[in-house]
Scaffold this motif. Structure first.
Motif, PDB file in Angstrom:
ATOM      1  N   ILE A   2     -97.974   9.269 -32.650  1.00  0.00           N
ATOM      2  CA  ILE A   2     -97.297   9.655 -33.886  1.00  0.00           C
ATOM      3  C   ILE A   2     -95.791   9.471 -33.752  1.00  0.00           C
ATOM      4  O   ILE A   2     -95.139   8.862 -34.610  1.00  0.00           O
ATOM      5  N   ALA A   3     -95.244   9.963 -32.636  1.00  0.00           N
ATOM      6  CA  ALA A   3     -93.797   9.857 -32.436  1.00  0.00           C
ATOM      7  C   ALA A   3     -93.362   8.394 -32.393  1.00  0.00           C
ATOM      8  O   ALA A   3     -92.383   7.999 -33.031  1.00  0.00           O
ATOM      9  N   GLY A   4     -94.103   7.590 -31.659  1.00  0.00           N
ATOM     10  CA  GLY A   4     -93.727   6.201 -31.515  1.00  0.00           C
ATOM     11  C   GLY A   4     -93.883   5.428 -32.808  1.00  0.00           C
ATOM     12  O   GLY A   4     -93.064   4.579 -33.148  1.00  0.00           O
ATOM     13  N   GLY A  25     -91.386   7.257 -35.548  1.00  0.00           N
ATOM     14  CA  GLY A  25     -89.996   7.252 -35.106  1.00  0.00           C
ATOM     15  C   GLY A  25     -89.213   8.341 -35.819  1.00  0.00           C
ATOM     16  O   GLY A  25     -89.776   9.364 -36.231  1.00  0.00           O
ATOM     17  N   GLY A  26     -87.912   8.139 -35.980  1.00  0.00           N
ATOM     18  CA  GLY A  26     -87.083   9.055 -36.756  1.00  0.00           C
ATOM     19  C   GLY A  26     -87.083  10.464 -36.205  1.00  0.00           C
ATOM     20  O   GLY A  26     -87.090  10.678 -34.999  1.00  0.00           O
ATOM     21  N   LYS A  27     -87.117  11.437 -37.131  1.00  0.00           N
ATOM     22  CA  LYS A  27     -86.952  12.843 -36.738  1.00  0.00           C
ATOM     23  C   LYS A  27     -88.076  13.323 -35.828  1.00  0.00           C
ATOM     24  O   LYS A  27     -87.845  13.996 -34.831  1.00  0.00           O
ATOM     25  N   ILE A  28     -89.316  12.978 -36.207  1.00  0.00           N
ATOM     26  CA  ILE A  28     -90.463  13.422 -35.417  1.00  0.00           C
ATOM     27  C   ILE A  28     -90.284  13.004 -33.963  1.00  0.00           C
ATOM     28  O   ILE A  28     -90.460  13.790 -33.035  1.00  0.00           O
ATOM     29  N   ASP A  29     -89.885  11.748 -33.824  1.00  0.00           N
ATOM     30  CA  ASP A  29     -89.713  11.187 -32.485  1.00  0.00           C
ATOM     31  C   ASP A  29     -88.598  11.918 -31.749  1.00  0.00           C
ATOM     32  O   ASP A  29     -88.755  12.290 -30.580  1.00  0.00           O
ATOM     33  N   ILE A  63     -87.418  14.930 -32.170  1.00  0.00           N
ATOM     34  CA  ILE A  63     -87.820  16.294 -31.798  1.00  0.00           C
ATOM     35  C   ILE A  63     -88.755  16.245 -30.593  1.00  0.00           C
ATOM     36  O   ILE A  63     -88.569  16.959 -29.608  1.00  0.00           O
ATOM     37  N   LEU A  64     -89.748  15.369 -30.659  1.00  0.00           N
ATOM     38  CA  LEU A  64     -90.706  15.289 -29.565  1.00  0.00           C
ATOM     39  C   LEU A  64     -90.013  14.951 -28.250  1.00  0.00           C
ATOM     40  O   LEU A  64     -90.289  15.547 -27.202  1.00  0.00           O
ATOM     41  N   MET A  65     -89.080  14.006 -28.322  1.00  0.00           N
ATOM     42  CA  MET A  65     -88.409  13.591 -27.093  1.00  0.00           C
ATOM     43  C   MET A  65     -87.525  14.707 -26.543  1.00  0.00           C
ATOM     44  O   MET A  65     -87.391  14.859 -25.343  1.00  0.00           O
ATOM     45  N   ARG A  66     -86.936  15.491 -27.442  1.00  0.00           N
ATOM     46  CA  ARG A  66     -86.150  16.647 -26.999  1.00  0.00           C
ATOM     47  C   ARG A  66     -87.045  17.638 -26.258  1.00  0.00           C
ATOM     48  O   ARG A  66     -86.692  18.151 -25.209  1.00  0.00           O
ATOM     49  N   VAL A  67     -88.213  17.887 -26.846  1.00  0.00           N
ATOM     50  CA  VAL A  67     -89.158  18.811 -26.208  1.00  0.00           C
ATOM     51  C   VAL A  67     -89.525  18.290 -24.816  1.00  0.00           C
ATOM     52  O   VAL A  67     -89.555  19.032 -23.834  1.00  0.00           O
TER      53      VAL A  67
END
Lengths: 312, 291, 343
Positions: B112-114, B117-121, B123-127
């Motif tokens: 989903i993140a990949g 992209g954008g915000k979802i990505d 946030i996920l990468m920050r986590v």
């Protein structure tokens, strides 16, 4: 100058991570099913005692306010009070920190000392018997639980041969190195299994590089070519792998401290769990994260020193 | 001549490699056999031993290996072999259950993140960044400290954190794949996002995650038994290898090596089996292993 | 002008050199029976298409080949066979007697060591001098190869150098041990055209000043024509023609050399139009029977398919490995007449 800039940018990147770490540690308490105060105090606690503990844990305020308070306390270096020892968590953590740092540093040094020669031998004798044996050895080592390896070491080196102590920390540098040898070796072994694989393959790759031909055409000795030209380049990617596995290294000390009765953070963490000393668990978790981040910066620095091209 | 034919020839070779018979892949074969043996022993444990895993026999406590007790008995007179066999039931679960859970969640989140992209990505990468700042086992211990010890809470703890590696792997692959022609083609055809992700993107990018599954299973069995060794896993009198080592540990001083050595070897065997399967899969699927 | 130096003992004698690589696909015979001499103080050219064994020949000379390679024949340096020399003797030869510079200066320097270090260690490898003296010598060497601001450049890393400057550094490294022979393997191929000329001029200047012998490997006949005294033309692991550069270029006696000349803008203009050689070089795994050039050769007859021609004298100091000397001589005559008539 470039290196300083590199470090500065690196530190800046850490700000969101640092915020994230505090959020995780803060929210940990919320994972406790039910009311933490009641769990800590037991079912027979008086309402006054409950209210007082709630106040001292700051649980009587809204969540965001609690977090701001938590951050404010952190900024002042206040990690809260240990419920078990009735002392500031910070003091207790600082008292236990050196033992863990010793163990981490000693393990890292031993891991490098094991990795470099074995990786060189395996790479130079690629696909020959020695290489296969080392390869098999890393496969086995990676599948061994470290606490079990520690016990085997204890049985053999401490109880059978009586050359290393079973537990403890020792006084003074020499004695400490002696006492911590077996635990550090235990932590180092599984780490070096990972590192050997990585370093071996990068040595094999670097050996094919053009500059190795240049070095050989200069008339350098094979020894110098390996140590000065090949190894130095091969270590660059291995330092990255080391960086990725720092959590693994530091986490490994928790189990081993408990096995060898080393009075470090890991041992303190475990005893705090059985005592339901939640602030202590939170504080130690936070310190471990700080440790990982700090060692990560150290590896980045090492990386920048080894590779002159780093100016990211 | 050779250069013109290169592309189709290469893809043919890959297919041939992939459909290579199992016996040509010794790692996979050995690993699978080893795992099947352990699983068989776990399943048929009641038929293989006359004792029960928690049957105490205090008169026969602390007995070294003998014909009656090939791996000796522990301090309660329980048969170590029996406990190791029954322990395999729990320890195979420790290796596979959390791994399967984190595989599914991690692959989904990463895809989903990949893909979006954008915000979802972000946030996920920050986590992910935050999660990897903690030593994995420390985070597990902290979570179990809050939830309370036990097998179920151990699984919950691993499930909460273990998805990260999969998410990272899959996200990276999807980032590359989402601009690939087959994805663009699917988009032009008006396929929905879910259909594109599951039908087109994932099948093309999931191989590295599958290969990682086995190294992750090794990692989880080592972590699980370590947590159990620390007293945070299944509680007494459950037969579980990490716990057995914990219980037998105090008796190494009196030379009773079997209580600790044998369960450790069992962990080693399962770990090696998983590793061999992983190596075999990597070979079979022709993927470089990522750390 | 070097005709008379034929009596001077050659510094390097290559005798029936055969180098093959064992690969999964089979044995690749990269060098297949190559013989030539290099005289003191000359620039000897080795020319041919890529993959014809020029580099492998050079690398065989100082034994800089991967472990899956085997080399047979003789490489005589002042009469001593290098192919049977021990490891330590060979180490002293490398960089001390024979140096080598490589095709790609971008990857031939170690990215993580200072340039000065890389030059200085070459000095130290052949002279028993200390670190300080070696660095001082490195400074002189950088000056010698024409690197501006050498004091500062010594302390820099390769990534701070341009391609041409890196090649100069590599030449400085090669000169550190004061070798008698320099093997230059396509030293200008990876460089910009303007830089190519500077590097070539530098090599020629250094060769004169230091009196070295140079083996210059190139796929470019124009480069060879420009700087070499003698040349050997290689095709599919073998030398097909060898001689004085002027003779070989003016009156080639092998169809492959003629093809190379025809595909060359400057010199080939005599042929009126540019003519690439048809076909591709053969696989060295399974070379053609007879003359290896026959599948691409317009002169080929039945004999060429079954019998391998040897390198035979066709003029003073001039040899060619081709059965069709009569046909070639006739063709060269008609071309000359044609050129004279148009002029």
């Amino acid at each position: 100058m470039d290196k300083l800039g590199f470090l500065g940018r690196r530190l800046l990147q850490l700000v969101p991570v640092a915020v994230g770490i505090t959020i995780v540690v803060f929210l940990m308490l919320r994972l406790i099913p039910g009311d933490p105060v009641r769990i800590i105090l037991g079912s027979r606690a008086t309402p006054e005692a409950i209210a007082s503990l709630q106040r001292s844990l700051g649980l009587d305020k809204p969540l965001w306010e609690q977090y701001i308070l938590f951050l404010g306390n952190l900024a002042r270096g206040d990690l809260g009070m240990s419920l078990l020892y009735r002392q500031p968590v910070r003091a207790l953590v600082l008292e236990r920190l050196p033992a863990t740092l010793w163990l981490v540093a000693y393990s890292a040094v031993l891991a490098v000392a094991i990795t470099v020669p074995l990786a060189i031998v395996a790479a130079r004798r690629k696909d020959r018997a020695v290489d296969q044996v080392i390869r098999g050895g890393t496969l086995l080592t990676l599948a061994m639980p470290s606490f079990w390896v520690g016990i085997i070491f204890m049985m053999f080196f401490s109880l059978r041969l009586d050359i290393f102590p079973v537990s403890g920390l020792g006084e003074g540098v020499r004695d400490r190195l002696y006492h911590l040898f077996l635990p550090s070796l235990t932590v180092a072994l599984s780490l070096s299994a990972i590192l050997i694989r990585s370093l071996r393959s990068s040595i094999v790759a670097v050996t094919l590089a053009d500059f190795v031909d240049t070095a050989r055409a200069k008339g350098l000795t094979e020894r110098r070519i390996m140590l000065k030209h090949i190894l130095r380049n091969a270590l660059i990617s291995t330092v990255t792998i080391l960086g990725v596995n720092i959590g693994f290294l530091i986490g490994g000390t928790v189990v081993i401290e408990n096995l060898f009765a080393i009075p470090g953070l890991g041992a303190l963490m475990l005893s705090s769990i059985s005592g339901r000393d939640y602030p202590m668990v939170q504080g130690i978790t936070l310190v471990f994260a700080v440790l990982v981040v700090a060692v990560n910066i150290l590896t980045d620095l090492t990386y920048a020193i080894i590779d002159p091209r780093v100016r990211l | 001549m050779a250069t013109i034919q290169a592309a189709p020839a290469a893809s043919r070779a890959t297919i041939r490699e992939a459909s290579r018979p199992l016996w040509r892949n010794p790692s996979l074969l050995m690993g699978a056999t080893l795992l099947a043996i352990v699983a068989g022993l776990a399943i048929f444990a009641p038929l293989l031993t006359p004792y029960g895993p928690i049957d105490q026999d205090l008169l026969n406590a602390h007995k070294p290996p003998s014909w009656a007790h090939p791996f000796g008995t522990d301090n309660f007179g329980r048969d170590v072999l029996t406990r190791v066999l029954y322990g395999a039931r729990i320890d195979l679960m420790i290796g596979l259950v959390p791994t399967a859970i984190t595989f599914v969640t991690g692959v989904l989140l990463g895809a989903i993140a990949g893909y979006y992209g954008g915000k979802i990505d972000t946030i996920l990468m920050r986590v992910v960044d935050v999660a990897v700042a903690f030593p994995f086992i420390v985070l597990l211990i902290a979570i179990i400290a809050m939830l309370g010890p036990g097998l179920r809470n151990m699984f919950i703890a691993i499930a909460l954190v273990g998805w990260i590696s999969y998410a990272r792997i899959v996200r990276g692959e999807v980032l590359v794949a989402r601009n690939a022609e087959y994805v663009l083609a699917a988009k032009t055809l008006g396929f929905g996002d879910a259909r594109i992700i599951f039908g087109h993107v994932l099948p093309n990018v999931i191989t590295p995650a599958i290969v990682f599954f086995m190294s992750d299973a090794v990692l989880n069995i080592l972590l699980g038994t370590a947590l159990s060794f620390l007293g945070l896993g299944p509680q007494a009198p459950t037969a579980e290898w990490g716990r057995m080592i914990q219980e037998g540990r105090q008796f190494i001083v009196s030379g009773e090596w079997w209580m600790t050595t044998i369960p450790g070897l069992a962990i080693l065997v399962v770990g090696v089996a998983f590793s061999l399967i992983g190596d075999g899969l990597a070979d079979l699927l022709r993927v470089e292993e990522r750390v | 002008m070097t005709n008379g130096s034929g009596e001077i003992a050659p510094i390097l004698q290559i005798r029936d050199l055969r180098t093959s690589f064992v690969t999964s696909a089979g044995i690749v015979r990269a060098v297949d029976g190559v013989s030539f001499d290099v005289r003191p103080g000359e620039i000897f050219g080795l020319v041919g298409e890529s993959g014809c064994g020029k580099s492998a020949t050079c690398r065989s000379i100082i034994r800089l080949l991967p472990s899956h390679a085997t080399t047979e024949g003789e490489v005589l340096l002042n009469g001593e066979d290098l192919l049977t020399a021990g490891a330590e003797a060979m180490r002293q030869v490398r960089g001390g007697e024979i140096s080598m510079i490589f095709q790609d200066p971008m990857s031939a320097l170690n990215p993580v060591l200072r340039v000065g270090e890389q030059v200085a260690e070459a000095v130290q490898a052949h002279r028993g001098v200390g670190r300080r003296a070696a660095w001082a010598r490195a400074l002189e060497l950088l000056r010698l190869v024409g690197i501006p601001a050498p004091e500062r450049r010594l302390r820099e890393y390769p990534y701070q150098f341009s391609g041409g400057m890196r090649q100069r550094v590599l030449i400085a490294i090669a000169l550190a041990g004061e070798p008698n022979v320099l093997l230059a393997d396509e030293p200008t191929t990876a460089l910009d055209v303007t830089i190519q000329d500077q590097i070539l001029k530098l090599i020629v200047r250094l060769q004169r000043e230091l009196g070295m012998s140079v083996i210059l490997v190139s796929h470019d006949l124009a480069v060879i024509a420009h700087v070499c005294q003698r040349v050997a033309v290689m095709y599919a692991g073998q030398i097909v023609e060898q001689g004085e550069v002027r003779t070989v270029l003016r009156a080639p006696r092998h169809p492959y050399t003629m093809g190379l000349l025809a595909s060359l803008p400057g010199i080939g203009a005599r042929e009126r139009y540019l003519q690439p050689i048809a076909g591709a070089p053969p696989s060295l795994l399974d070379p053609p029977s007879g003359c290896r050039f026959h599948p691409r050769c317009t002169y080929a007859v039945e004999q060429c398919r079954s019998w391998t021609p040897e390198l035979l004298p066709v003029g003073p100091g001039h040899g060619a490995a081709c059965w069709r000397q009569d046909a070639i001589r006739a063709r060269v005559e008609t071309t000359r007449i044609a050129v004279r008539e148009t002029a």
